[in-house]
Design a protein around this motif. Structure first.
Motif, PDB file in Angstrom:
ATOM      1  N   UNK A   1     -15.707 -26.603   3.284  1.00 46.40           N
ATOM      2  CA  UNK A   1     -17.128 -26.278   3.274  1.00 46.40           C
ATOM      3  C   UNK A   1     -17.633 -25.862   1.887  1.00 46.40           C
ATOM      4  N   UNK A   2     -16.832 -26.070   0.855  1.00 48.78           N
ATOM      5  CA  UNK A   2     -17.243 -25.782  -0.527  1.00 48.78           C
ATOM      6  C   UNK A   2     -17.726 -24.341  -0.706  1.00 48.78           C
ATOM      7  N   UNK A   3     -16.871 -23.412  -0.355  1.00 50.71           N
ATOM      8  CA  UNK A   3     -17.220 -21.993  -0.459  1.00 50.71           C
ATOM      9  C   UNK A   3     -16.473 -21.370  -1.638  1.00 50.71           C
ATOM     10  N   UNK A   4     -17.186 -20.648  -2.509  1.00 47.89           N
ATOM     11  CA  UNK A   4     -16.499 -20.025  -3.646  1.00 47.89           C
ATOM     12  C   UNK A   4     -15.646 -18.844  -3.193  1.00 47.89           C
ATOM     13  N   UNK A   5     -14.352 -18.993  -3.360  1.00 47.12           N
ATOM     14  CA  UNK A   5     -13.423 -17.989  -2.866  1.00 47.12           C
ATOM     15  C   UNK A   5     -12.316 -17.842  -3.898  1.00 47.12           C
ATOM     16  N   UNK A   6     -11.903 -16.603  -4.165  1.00 45.94           N
ATOM     17  CA  UNK A   6     -10.690 -16.406  -4.959  1.00 45.94           C
ATOM     18  C   UNK A   6      -9.682 -15.720  -4.050  1.00 45.94           C
ATOM     19  N   UNK A   7      -8.553 -16.385  -3.836  1.00 44.97           N
ATOM     20  CA  UNK A   7      -7.500 -15.836  -2.982  1.00 44.97           C
ATOM     21  C   UNK A   7      -6.382 -15.346  -3.890  1.00 44.97           C
ATOM     22  N   UNK A   8      -6.060 -14.061  -3.759  1.00 43.07           N
ATOM     23  CA  UNK A   8      -4.976 -13.485  -4.545  1.00 43.07           C
ATOM     24  C   UNK A   8      -3.774 -13.317  -3.625  1.00 43.07           C
ATOM     25  N   UNK A   9      -2.635 -13.821  -4.061  1.00 42.70           N
ATOM     26  CA  UNK A   9      -1.440 -13.640  -3.238  1.00 42.70           C
ATOM     27  C   UNK A   9      -0.345 -12.995  -4.068  1.00 42.70           C
ATOM     28  N   UNK A  10       0.418 -12.116  -3.415  1.00 43.16           N
ATOM     29  CA  UNK A  10       1.614 -11.589  -4.061  1.00 43.16           C
ATOM     30  C   UNK A  10       2.688 -12.666  -4.054  1.00 43.16           C
TER      31      UNK A  10
ATOM     32  N   UNK B   1     -41.756 -46.556   3.000  1.00 39.65           N
ATOM     33  CA  UNK B   1     -42.775 -46.261   4.005  1.00 39.65           C
ATOM     34  C   UNK B   1     -42.226 -45.380   5.117  1.00 39.65           C
ATOM     35  N   UNK B   2     -40.901 -45.386   5.268  1.00 35.36           N
ATOM     36  CA  UNK B   2     -40.298 -44.573   6.312  1.00 35.36           C
ATOM     37  C   UNK B   2     -39.139 -43.744   5.736  1.00 35.36           C
ATOM     38  N   UNK B   3     -39.462 -42.873   4.786  1.00 37.45           N
ATOM     39  CA  UNK B   3     -38.391 -42.102   4.153  1.00 37.45           C
ATOM     40  C   UNK B   3     -37.896 -40.964   5.053  1.00 37.45           C
ATOM     41  N   UNK B   4     -36.607 -40.704   4.971  1.00 35.26           N
ATOM     42  CA  UNK B   4     -36.050 -39.540   5.655  1.00 35.26           C
ATOM     43  C   UNK B   4     -35.181 -38.791   4.650  1.00 35.26           C
ATOM     44  N   UNK B   5     -35.351 -37.478   4.636  1.00 33.53           N
ATOM     45  CA  UNK B   5     -34.483 -36.658   3.785  1.00 33.53           C
ATOM     46  C   UNK B   5     -33.339 -36.132   4.641  1.00 33.53           C
ATOM     47  N   UNK B   6     -32.143 -36.364   4.166  1.00 33.38           N
ATOM     48  CA  UNK B   6     -30.913 -35.964   4.887  1.00 33.38           C
ATOM     49  C   UNK B   6     -30.233 -34.930   3.980  1.00 33.38           C
ATOM     50  N   UNK B   7     -30.345 -33.656   4.380  1.00 34.17           N
ATOM     51  CA  UNK B   7     -29.959 -32.574   3.476  1.00 34.17           C
ATOM     52  C   UNK B   7     -28.756 -31.811   4.008  1.00 34.17           C
ATOM     53  N   UNK B   8     -27.915 -31.352   3.101  1.00 35.80           N
ATOM     54  CA  UNK B   8     -26.694 -30.674   3.539  1.00 35.80           C
ATOM     55  C   UNK B   8     -26.410 -29.398   2.785  1.00 35.80           C
ATOM     56  N   UNK B   9     -25.181 -28.972   2.906  1.00 36.73           N
ATOM     57  CA  UNK B   9     -24.747 -27.711   2.325  1.00 36.73           C
ATOM     58  C   UNK B   9     -24.937 -27.631   0.816  1.00 36.73           C
TER      59      UNK B   9
ATOM     60  N   UNK C   1     -27.047 -19.236   8.430  1.00 45.41           N
ATOM     61  CA  UNK C   1     -26.316 -19.880   9.528  1.00 45.41           C
ATOM     62  C   UNK C   1     -24.947 -20.243   8.969  1.00 45.41           C
ATOM     63  N   UNK C   2     -23.946 -19.504   9.394  1.00 43.05           N
ATOM     64  CA  UNK C   2     -22.645 -19.574   8.734  1.00 43.05           C
ATOM     65  C   UNK C   2     -21.609 -20.058   9.728  1.00 43.05           C
ATOM     66  N   UNK C   3     -21.100 -21.248   9.470  1.00 44.09           N
ATOM     67  CA  UNK C   3     -20.281 -21.898  10.478  1.00 44.09           C
ATOM     68  C   UNK C   3     -19.207 -22.740   9.812  1.00 44.09           C
ATOM     69  N   UNK C   4     -18.118 -22.948  10.532  1.00 51.69           N
ATOM     70  CA  UNK C   4     -17.029 -23.737  10.000  1.00 51.69           C
ATOM     71  C   UNK C   4     -17.322 -25.207  10.271  1.00 51.69           C
ATOM     72  N   UNK C   5     -17.870 -25.879   9.254  1.00 55.41           N
ATOM     73  CA  UNK C   5     -18.339 -27.244   9.444  1.00 55.41           C
ATOM     74  C   UNK C   5     -17.246 -28.283   9.306  1.00 55.41           C
ATOM     75  N   UNK C   6     -16.601 -28.289   8.169  1.00 54.59           N
ATOM     76  CA  UNK C   6     -15.648 -29.351   7.872  1.00 54.59           C
ATOM     77  C   UNK C   6     -14.340 -29.217   8.622  1.00 54.59           C
ATOM     78  N   UNK C   7     -13.763 -28.035   8.562  1.00 56.80           N
ATOM     79  CA  UNK C   7     -12.435 -27.859   9.167  1.00 56.80           C
ATOM     80  C   UNK C   7     -12.554 -27.611  10.671  1.00 56.80           C
ATOM     81  N   UNK C   8     -13.657 -27.021  11.102  1.00 64.85           N
ATOM     82  CA  UNK C   8     -13.823 -26.717  12.526  1.00 64.85           C
ATOM     83  C   UNK C   8     -12.800 -25.706  12.991  1.00 64.85           C
ATOM     84  N   UNK C   9     -12.845 -24.525  12.386  1.00 66.81           N
ATOM     85  CA  UNK C   9     -11.827 -23.511  12.629  1.00 66.81           C
ATOM     86  C   UNK C   9     -12.239 -22.559  13.739  1.00 66.81           C
ATOM     87  N   UNK C  10     -11.609 -22.671  14.903  1.00 69.89           N
ATOM     88  CA  UNK C  10     -11.805 -21.651  15.929  1.00 69.89           C
ATOM     89  C   UNK C  10     -11.305 -20.327  15.366  1.00 69.89           C
TER      90      UNK C  10
END
Lengths: 168, 551
Positions: free
Chosen positions: B89-98, B202-210, B401-410
């Motif tokens: 979902x292209x979310x800016x995240x920094x994951x730090x792991x030991x 004459x029949x434009x549609x805007x298809x907008x995403x994340x 509206x915050x949802x798991x779109x791409x991965x579909x994570x329950x």
């Protein structure tokens, strides 16, 4: 269709794994991949031969450019370029066949680099066509082992890949 | 001299980090020791996956980089789902792991996992720090990579000897990434081509995403739509990129999109695709997606352009920047007849559900919308609950509206809601959940209670893994194979954790329960016992053209 990509990458550990992982994950077919450092020790060059139609190769190039460690991707397939591959071939060579094999090697300007009791190792450099040809010529004698470096290539003339740019 | 752990904290503060979501363990002891008296807030979750999703929710709601922290081995692998989710979902995240000390790397040491290897295909980039002297520059680079271009997660693996060793702290001034330069502006020649196509349409549609949300280009998008009188349909990830209550809004398109949205796309002669990636859940059968239309595709990620469909005018660049460039060249070009046709479709094929009998999930969502005046930050789990939320909660602003779109994570929605509440402490947060999904991270009730985060959870409880059951009903001859759930008493669970629990079984009780939850200063879990076999409709069967909808 085969395309040749010349890819400059940061000379960091793990870069090869990233590139290889990208190919396997997205289902792209690598025909050959050769990698080593360039005159700039912080940069390596990968020459990747990819099998796929135009759309696939474009997608490969774009996905490669996305990697943070990839500096430049050039599709040089349709540009004048020099391509070479080095091959070592260990071929059966008893006393009878030896003379003929050495003649074949001569014709292809290949070198005999090892002489065993029943085998010869031949080193040959060239483009894919030449390598395939000598392989065919030697097959009847029995090729015991063979190793190819994979293709490397450079664009002819003064055009170079500039390190600081990701755009073509 | 500082320890590596202390240097890490200094670097995080330098990046403006005020909150970390994490879970301690052996390999991160030096980091936790530094956190003990640092002025960074640490939220202790009850599972590392919860920490990753919470950081993700925090990032999506605030637009800032989310940070999560886990120990080596299982701690790190528990982050994996959360990292993959943020990547898709292209979310800016920094994951730090030991990580185990450098001397023990590669020896199958206790709690060792090759997390940089594991996360290579699900991070934008990752680092293994081998020398404490490299730490400041790596942190600087990581934050830069995470939040620029197409945002994404970056993982930094920190061996224990690196965070334990002493070193002089030398601030990193700027990222040093010669190979990484995202392109912001679109090529002028492409902008002009786009403008020309738009003028002819004459029949434009805007298809907008994340991508619109990520770039902050929602205002520009609205201007474009209004200049052309072009209807706007958004992807699941794009909900909020265009006001859902705007007359030009078509809501969501795709598999569970509105009929009129899919019809509009199908009949359009120009598709202006903005910050989208032509996902299969959107396009259905790809050959029948906007078959008549020329396509303009704007995206910051060149690799998305031409990946799934051939494009007439590709524009690589930041959505907001490119839309500004287009608006500068564009003359108003209203398409009245097209607008009228769409109005007719909207009247003829509205989104609707049975309002007569029983407790319908759609009614619950509509009530949540009314009770919060449409101003809540909504998160969702995955499945029917998610699609009903997308269809019936009218989203009017980005990042709400915050949802798991791409991965579909329950299991995403609840910890994400916790992150959202941390990032937006004064706002009402609702997780719209299913009885299956909520149980995937229900342990985070303890987190919400501990930190007094008044998150609200609305469980749409049908005793099924509803979406899978729906597919079994429609495509597998009602053979409900392992989709029925025997659930615990959710009210008692909430109470046991110290949260409030409410059960709702009648339509009339929806609103009072919601009002009680919103007024409460505690986390509240509402168990809505809904019609068991309600389906999400309309629906494009998998592999079918988007104008061929069921229901």
């Amino acid at each position: 269709m085969k395309s040749t990509l010349s890819v400059l990458v940061e000379n960091h550990p793990g870069v090869l794994a990233r590139v290889a992982g990208l190919f396997s994950r997205r289902g792209f077919n690598i025909d050959s991949l050769a990698v080593s450092t360039t005159d700039n020790p912080t940069i390596s060059r990968m020459t990747i031969v990819v099998d796929g139609d135009e759309a696939v190769v474009e997608q490969v190039a774009k996905q490669l450019r996305k990697l943070v460690c990839v500096t430049k991707v050039l599709d040089i397939t349709n540009e004048p370029h020099v391509e070479r591959e080095l091959v070592l071939i260990k071929v059966n060579a008893d006393a009878q066949a030896r003379g003929e094999i050495m003649q074949i090697a001569d014709i292809f300007r290949a070198k005999i680099v090892d002489v065993g009791r029943r085998t010869l190792i031949i080193e040959v450099t060239g483009d894919k066509g030449k390598i395939d040809a000598i392989e065919t010529a030697l097959k009847p004698y029995g090729i015991k082992e063979m190793v190819r470096t994979g293709q490397i290539a450079l664009v002819r003339g003064s055009r170079t890949a500039i390190i600081n740019s990701k755009e073509d | 001299m500082l320890t590596g752990g202390q240097i890490l904290i200094e670097c995080l503060k330098e990046e403006g980090v005020d909150t970390i979501f994490g879970y301690p363990g052996g390999a991160v002891l030096p980091i936790y020791d530094a956190l003990y008296d640092a002025d960074i807030r640490h939220i202790l979750t009850r599972h590392e996956q919860g920490a990753a999703h919470a950081a993700d929710g925090y990032a999506r709601a605030t637009g800032r980089v989310g940070v999560c922290l886990a120990t080596s081995g299982p701690g790190a692998t528990n982050l994996v789902t959360g990292i993959a989710n943020a990547y898709m979902d292209s979310v800016p995240l920094v994951a730090l792991t030991g990580q185990v000390p450098t001397g023990l790397l590669g020896k199958d040491s206790f709690q060792e996992a090759d997390i940089t290897g594991i996360t290579m295909p699900i991070t934008k980039h990752n680092y293994l720090v081998k020398d404490v002297a490299d730490l400041p520059q790596i942190i600087k680079n990581a934050f830069h990579i995470a939040q620029t271009g197409r945002p994404g997660p970056v993982l930094i693996d920190l061996p224990r000897d690196v965070t334990a060793s002493q070193a002089e702290y030398r601030k990193a001034k700027a990222p040093n990434l010669r190979s990484y330069k995202p392109v912001m502006a679109g090529a002028r020649s492409q902008i002009l081509k786009a403008v020309k196509l738009i003028a002819k349409a004459q029949r434009p549609v805007i298809y907008a995403g994340g991508g619109v949300v990520n770039s902050g280009g929602h205002e520009e998008l609205r201007q474009l739509a209004e200049m052309l009188m072009a209807p706007v349909t958004t992807t699941l990830m794009g909900l909020g990129a265009f006001p859902g209550d705007h007359p030009l809004s078509l809501g969501m398109l795709g598999m569970h999109g509105a009929r009129y949205a899919n019809y509009a796309v199908y009949e359009s002669d120009l598709l202006i695709a903005v910050g989208v990636r032509f996902d299969d859940r959107v396009t259905g059968k790809i050959e029948s997606f906007a078959p008549e239309a020329k396509i303009i595709h704007i995206d910051i990620d060149a690799a998305e352009i031409g990946k799934n469909v051939p494009v007439d005018v590709p524009i690589t660049g930041d959505v907001k920047t490119v839309l500004k460039q287009i608006l500068k060249e564009l003359k108003a070009h209203p398409n009245e007849a097209w607008k009228e046709k769409i109005e007719v479709w909207k009247k003829e094929y509205p989104l609707e559900y049975d309002t007569n009998n029983g407790l319908r999930p759609q009614a619950v969502i509509r009530e949540i919308y009314h009770a919060t005046k449409g101003k809540a930050r909504v998160t969702t789990e995955v499945g029917q609950n998610q699609m009903w939320a997308a269809q019936y909660y009218t989203v009017t602003r980005p990042r709400s509206f915050i949802t798991s779109g791409g991965l579909g994570t329950m299991g995403f929605g609840f910890p994400a809601a916790i992150g959202v509440q941390v990032g937006c402490p004064d706002e009402v947060v609702f997780d719209i959940a299913g009885d299956g999904s909520i149980q995937m991270n229900i342990q985070e009730l303890a987190t919400a209670v501990t930190y007094e985060l008044p998150v609200n959870v609305a469980i749409l409880n049908n005793g099924y893994l509803g979406m899978v059951r729906q597919w079994q009903e429609l495509f597998y001859n009602r053979r409900y194979s392992y989709t029925e759930l025997h659930n615990p008493d959710f009210v008692k669970i909430a109470e046991a954790y110290g949260a409030e629990g409410i059960r709702v079984e009648n339509k009339a009780d929806i609103r009072p329960a919601l009002d009680q939850a919103i007024a409460s200063s505690k986390p509240v879990l509402i168990d809505f016992i809904i019609e068991r076999e309600e389906n999400v409709m309309p629906m494009v069967p998998p592999g079918e053209a988007i104008n061929k909808m069921l229901g």
